[in-house]
Design an enzyme around this catalytic site. Structure first.
Site, PDB file in Angstrom:
ATOM      1  N   VAL A 125      20.914 -40.647   7.883  1.00 52.31           N
ATOM      2  CA  VAL A 125      22.066 -40.166   7.368  1.00 52.31           C
ATOM      3  C   VAL A 125      22.907 -41.154   6.727  1.00 52.31           C
ATOM      4  CG1 VAL A 125      22.414 -38.634   9.673  1.00 52.31           C
ATOM      5  CG2 VAL A 125      23.228 -40.933   9.763  1.00 52.31           C
ATOM      6  N   HIS A 141      19.635 -34.083   9.100  1.00 50.65           N
ATOM      7  CA  HIS A 141      20.509 -34.389  10.271  1.00 50.65           C
ATOM      8  C   HIS A 141      21.982 -34.516   9.541  1.00 50.65           C
ATOM      9  CE1 HIS A 141      16.996 -35.980  12.688  1.00 50.65           C
ATOM     10  NE2 HIS A 141      17.087 -34.647  13.065  1.00 50.65           N
ATOM     11  N   CYS A 149      35.970 -30.709   9.866  1.00 55.05           N
ATOM     12  CA  CYS A 149      36.700 -30.316  10.950  1.00 55.05           C
ATOM     13  C   CYS A 149      36.140 -29.605  11.912  1.00 55.05           C
ATOM     14  CB  CYS A 149      38.402 -29.917  10.556  1.00 55.05           C
ATOM     15  SG  CYS A 149      39.144 -29.299  11.987  1.00 55.05           S
ATOM     16  N   CYS A 152      38.565 -25.891  11.555  1.00 53.30           N
ATOM     17  CA  CYS A 152      38.723 -25.119  10.567  1.00 53.30           C
ATOM     18  C   CYS A 152      37.574 -25.310   9.539  1.00 53.30           C
ATOM     19  CB  CYS A 152      39.981 -25.233   9.816  1.00 53.30           C
ATOM     20  SG  CYS A 152      40.253 -26.715   8.995  1.00 53.30           S
ATOM     21  N   CYS A 200      42.741 -33.514  11.884  1.00 51.97           N
ATOM     22  CA  CYS A 200      42.391 -32.715  10.568  1.00 51.97           C
ATOM     23  C   CYS A 200      44.179 -32.537   9.917  1.00 51.97           C
ATOM     24  CB  CYS A 200      41.984 -31.466  10.806  1.00 51.97           C
ATOM     25  SG  CYS A 200      41.717 -30.266   9.526  1.00 51.97           S
ATOM     26  N   SER A 241       8.696 -43.009   9.805  1.00 53.75           N
ATOM     27  CA  SER A 241       9.228 -42.085  11.215  1.00 53.75           C
ATOM     28  C   SER A 241       8.240 -42.100  12.171  1.00 53.75           C
ATOM     29  CB  SER A 241       9.639 -41.009  10.711  1.00 53.75           C
ATOM     30  OG  SER A 241       9.893 -40.080  11.716  1.00 53.75           O
ATOM     31  N   CYS A 284       7.149 -49.459   3.945  1.00 48.52           N
ATOM     32  CA  CYS A 284       7.214 -47.990   3.035  1.00 48.52           C
ATOM     33  C   CYS A 284       7.340 -48.789   1.540  1.00 48.52           C
ATOM     34  CB  CYS A 284       8.269 -47.249   3.113  1.00 48.52           C
ATOM     35  SG  CYS A 284       8.025 -46.404   4.584  1.00 48.52           S
TER      36      CYS A 284
END
Length: 292
Positions: A125, A141, A149, A152, A200, A241, A284
């Site tokens: 993320v 993810h 929010c 809404c 919000c 992973s 990696c």
């Protein structure tokens, strides 16, 4: 975007040997034989950018502390849990958002440009693949750089929310006691007590990072979309992973069902080791740049 060209930050990377020439050759063959490579990345690709993970042996959060990440239900249910989450995130954000892609992120971006990489799915993320320039990509993810929010659905940038926090908490200051994954830091309950959390601006609802917290599920639409990209692919590479989380593991199971060759590049054991065509125990950022 700037890219870290300095030596990798290995504070959160488990110890491992340099890549074996035989491993390099085997991964080269695997990648050369792939026409439409499906790549899934995890926290182990970002540890070399200085971002800690949860599960790495000896250096991950679970190995270093008894702390656990926030649960989705707790965040939604409890105002004090949200206050604690956002106070810690506010302190950690300037450093977390400044992390840059490492060589592994850049290699995968280059493979995409060359038409080798068909689709990239990241469980991270941290936005590092986006910063590197990857476009054929799904953030499984979500991403901490976006906030929405729960009432809404209005979205704002996390950087914008930082300004709201600063305006609401002009005199609030806290020193962190160490860093955790995903921009989290350690603060005491006392430090968190007076931190103000904005609602919000459109509806007064609860603001939440656009990420799948532990205990929550990835949307059906996103899962179906990734399955479609996998169906178009001819091989799968897992990079960084252990695939302990089912939301990512399910795609490896689907690849096995389709009898796609699967290569794993990860320091330490993974959930796929028993059915992978190839398992490589390297960093990696050290092995991927050797593949042409």
């Amino acid at each position: 975007h700037s890219v870290s060209r300095a030596s990798p930050n290995l504070a959160f990377v488990p110890a491992c040997l340099p890549p074996d020439p035989v491993d390099v050759e085997e991964l080269q063959r695997f990648v050369s034989n792939s026409k439409r490579l499906f790549v899934m990345t995890g926290a182990g690709i970002s540890t070399e950018s200085g971002i800690p993970d949860y599960r790495s042996e000896g250096v991950g959060l679970y190995a270093r502390t008894d702390r656990r990440p926030i649960q989705h239900a707790e965040f939604v249910r409890s105002a004090s849990a949200r206050q604690r989450y956002w106070a810690r995130n506010f302190v950690g954000w300037p450093q977390f958002s400044s992390h840059q892609p490492n060589r592994a992120h850049l290699v995968l971006r280059d493979w995409e440009k060359l038409g080798k990489l068909h689709w990239l799915v990241t469980q991270n993320v941290d936005a590092l693949h986006a910063k590197a320039g990857s476009q054929r990509m799904t953030e499984l993810h979500g991403c901490t750089h976006r906030v929405f929010c729960l009432g809404c659905g209005d979205q704002i940038l996390r950087s914008e929310l930082q300004e709201h926090f600063e305006a609401l908490n002009p005199t609030w200051k806290a020193e962190a006691f160490g860093v955790a994954p995903d921009g989290d830091v350690f603060l005491t309950d006392e430090q968190v007590r007076n931190f103000q959390v904005p609602a919000c601006r459109k509806c007064g609802g609860i603001l939440k990072p656009d990420v799948t917290f532990f205990g929550d599920t990835v949307s059906r639409e996103k899962v179906d979309f990734v399955h479609q990209r996998l169906a178009e692919s001819d091989s799968m590479l897992v990079a960084g992973s252990s695939m302990q989380v089912y939301s990512g593991y399910r795609f490896a199971l689907a690849a096995r069902e389709k009898q796609l060759p699967i290569a794993i590049l990860n320091i330490g054991p993974t959930r796929l080791d028993h059915f992978a065509s190839l398992k490589l125990n390297s960093r990696c950022g050290e092995l991927l740049p050797l593949i042409v």
